[in-house]
Design a protein around this motif. Sequence first.
Motif, PDB file in Angstrom:
ATOM      1  N   ARG A  28       0.794  -1.226   0.000  1.00 21.10           N
ATOM      2  CA  ARG A  28       0.000   0.000   0.000  1.00 21.10           C
ATOM      3  C   ARG A  28       0.831   1.282   0.000  1.00 21.10           C
ATOM      4  O   ARG A  28       0.274   2.365   0.014  1.00 21.10           O
ATOM      5  CB  ARG A  28      -0.921   0.006   1.205  1.00 21.10           C
ATOM      6  CG  ARG A  28      -1.897  -1.135   1.142  1.00 21.10           C
ATOM      7  CD  ARG A  28      -2.615  -1.253   2.418  1.00 21.10           C
ATOM      8  NE  ARG A  28      -4.038  -1.083   2.165  1.00 21.10           N
ATOM      9  CZ  ARG A  28      -4.935  -1.242   3.095  1.00 21.10           C
ATOM     10  NH1 ARG A  28      -4.577  -1.521   4.328  1.00 21.10           N
ATOM     11  NH2 ARG A  28      -6.199  -1.103   2.808  1.00 21.10           N
ATOM     12  N   ASN A  29       2.143   1.150   0.008  1.00 21.55           N
ATOM     13  CA  ASN A  29       3.027   2.318  -0.008  1.00 21.55           C
ATOM     14  C   ASN A  29       2.713   3.272   1.148  1.00 21.55           C
ATOM     15  O   ASN A  29       2.670   4.476   0.998  1.00 21.55           O
ATOM     16  CB  ASN A  29       2.935   3.037  -1.359  1.00 21.55           C
ATOM     17  CG  ASN A  29       4.002   4.107  -1.520  1.00 21.55           C
ATOM     18  OD1 ASN A  29       3.685   5.244  -1.822  1.00 21.55           O
ATOM     19  ND2 ASN A  29       5.247   3.753  -1.323  1.00 21.55           N
ATOM     20  N   ALA A  58       6.455   2.783  -4.253  1.00 21.93           N
ATOM     21  CA  ALA A  58       5.103   2.608  -4.778  1.00 21.93           C
ATOM     22  C   ALA A  58       4.476   1.376  -4.133  1.00 21.93           C
ATOM     23  O   ALA A  58       5.167   0.571  -3.519  1.00 21.93           O
ATOM     24  CB  ALA A  58       5.134   2.454  -6.300  1.00 21.93           C
ATOM     25  N   LEU A 107       1.243  -1.791  -4.621  1.00 19.07           N
ATOM     26  CA  LEU A 107       0.529  -2.588  -5.614  1.00 19.07           C
ATOM     27  C   LEU A 107      -0.993  -2.552  -5.474  1.00 19.07           C
ATOM     28  O   LEU A 107      -1.710  -2.797  -6.430  1.00 19.07           O
ATOM     29  CB  LEU A 107       0.998  -4.043  -5.542  1.00 19.07           C
ATOM     30  CG  LEU A 107       2.420  -4.266  -6.035  1.00 19.07           C
ATOM     31  CD1 LEU A 107       2.905  -5.657  -5.655  1.00 19.07           C
ATOM     32  CD2 LEU A 107       2.493  -4.057  -7.531  1.00 19.07           C
ATOM     33  N   LYS A 108      -1.497  -2.267  -4.307  1.00 21.70           N
ATOM     34  CA  LYS A 108      -2.946  -2.289  -4.074  1.00 21.70           C
ATOM     35  C   LYS A 108      -3.621  -1.074  -4.700  1.00 21.70           C
ATOM     36  O   LYS A 108      -3.005  -0.015  -4.877  1.00 21.70           O
ATOM     37  CB  LYS A 108      -3.249  -2.312  -2.578  1.00 21.70           C
ATOM     38  CG  LYS A 108      -2.700  -3.498  -1.841  1.00 21.70           C
ATOM     39  CD  LYS A 108      -3.651  -4.629  -1.922  1.00 21.70           C
ATOM     40  CE  LYS A 108      -3.129  -5.782  -1.063  1.00 21.70           C
ATOM     41  NZ  LYS A 108      -3.963  -6.903  -1.090  1.00 21.70           N
ATOM     42  N   ALA A 109      -4.895  -1.214  -4.987  1.00 22.68           N
ATOM     43  CA  ALA A 109      -5.663  -0.118  -5.593  1.00 22.68           C
ATOM     44  C   ALA A 109      -5.698   1.111  -4.687  1.00 22.68           C
ATOM     45  O   ALA A 109      -5.779   2.239  -5.177  1.00 22.68           O
ATOM     46  CB  ALA A 109      -7.078  -0.589  -5.899  1.00 22.68           C
ATOM     47  N   ASP A 110      -5.617   0.909  -3.366  1.00 22.92           N
ATOM     48  CA  ASP A 110      -5.679   2.038  -2.433  1.00 22.92           C
ATOM     49  C   ASP A 110      -4.300   2.496  -1.958  1.00 22.92           C
ATOM     50  O   ASP A 110      -4.179   3.194  -0.946  1.00 22.92           O
ATOM     51  CB  ASP A 110      -6.565   1.700  -1.244  1.00 22.92           C
ATOM     52  CG  ASP A 110      -6.029   0.560  -0.400  1.00 22.92           C
ATOM     53  OD1 ASP A 110      -5.142  -0.186  -0.868  1.00 22.92           O
ATOM     54  OD2 ASP A 110      -6.517   0.399   0.743  1.00 22.92           O
ATOM     55  N   ALA A 111      -3.259   2.137  -2.688  1.00 22.82           N
ATOM     56  CA  ALA A 111      -1.896   2.550  -2.315  1.00 22.82           C
ATOM     57  C   ALA A 111      -1.768   4.069  -2.384  1.00 22.82           C
ATOM     58  O   ALA A 111      -2.401   4.721  -3.216  1.00 22.82           O
ATOM     59  CB  ALA A 111      -0.880   1.904  -3.253  1.00 22.82           C
ATOM     60  N   GLU A 146       0.870   5.780  -3.373  1.00 23.84           N
ATOM     61  CA  GLU A 146       1.408   5.956  -4.730  1.00 23.84           C
ATOM     62  C   GLU A 146       1.335   4.596  -5.394  1.00 23.84           C
ATOM     63  O   GLU A 146       2.079   3.696  -5.026  1.00 23.84           O
ATOM     64  CB  GLU A 146       2.857   6.444  -4.697  1.00 23.84           C
ATOM     65  CG  GLU A 146       3.047   7.831  -4.140  1.00 23.84           C
ATOM     66  CD  GLU A 146       2.505   8.906  -5.063  1.00 23.84           C
ATOM     67  OE1 GLU A 146       2.511   8.708  -6.297  1.00 23.84           O
ATOM     68  OE2 GLU A 146       2.062   9.937  -4.538  1.00 23.84           O
ATOM     69  N   ARG A 147       0.441   4.429  -6.330  1.00 24.29           N
ATOM     70  CA  ARG A 147       0.256   3.127  -6.969  1.00 24.29           C
ATOM     71  C   ARG A 147       1.300   2.912  -8.060  1.00 24.29           C
ATOM     72  O   ARG A 147       1.613   3.820  -8.834  1.00 24.29           O
ATOM     73  CB  ARG A 147      -1.137   3.047  -7.571  1.00 24.29           C
ATOM     74  CG  ARG A 147      -1.475   1.647  -8.001  1.00 24.29           C
ATOM     75  CD  ARG A 147      -2.946   1.473  -8.189  1.00 24.29           C
ATOM     76  NE  ARG A 147      -3.192   0.097  -8.568  1.00 24.29           N
ATOM     77  CZ  ARG A 147      -4.246  -0.305  -9.218  1.00 24.29           C
ATOM     78  NH1 ARG A 147      -5.187   0.554  -9.541  1.00 24.29           N
ATOM     79  NH2 ARG A 147      -4.377  -1.565  -9.539  1.00 24.29           N
ATOM     80  N   THR A 163       3.109   2.098 -11.389  1.00 24.41           N
ATOM     81  CA  THR A 163       2.714   2.298 -12.780  1.00 24.41           C
ATOM     82  C   THR A 163       3.792   1.735 -13.701  1.00 24.41           C
ATOM     83  O   THR A 163       4.945   1.546 -13.284  1.00 24.41           O
ATOM     84  CB  THR A 163       2.550   3.795 -13.102  1.00 24.41           C
ATOM     85  OG1 THR A 163       3.842   4.421 -13.044  1.00 24.41           O
ATOM     86  CG2 THR A 163       1.574   4.480 -12.156  1.00 24.41           C
TER      87      THR A 163
END
Length: 108
Positions: free
Chosen positions: A9-10, A32, A34-38, A40-41, A43
């Motif tokens: 989740r950063n 960064a 990996l989760k959708a709610d990180a 900083e996701r 990329t």
Amino acid sequence: MNVLFVCSRNRLRSPTAENVFRDWPGIRVASAGLKADAEERLTPDDLDWADLVLVMEKRHKSEISRRYMPHLRDVRIVVLGIPDDFEFMDPQLVDLLQRKVPPHLRGR
């Protein structure tokens, strides 16, 4: 050398690593998740930027390989083996990072 730290989740581990190694000579760092709610996701651009990706768990490496294979041609991914048991800048986490990360940064 561009070093990218990745966790789920950063929020705790990878931002701690980014802070700890921010002033390491000869490298630039980012983090960064990996989760959708990180915070900083991760990329594809992050992976294109990185020379070395240091992930906290084996599942992170698997997920990156599954999702982003075309962006991994020249990127080395290393699993640090650091569980999600720490708070941000936890002294034990900082100690683990200071022991596990430098061998991957030397000689580059």
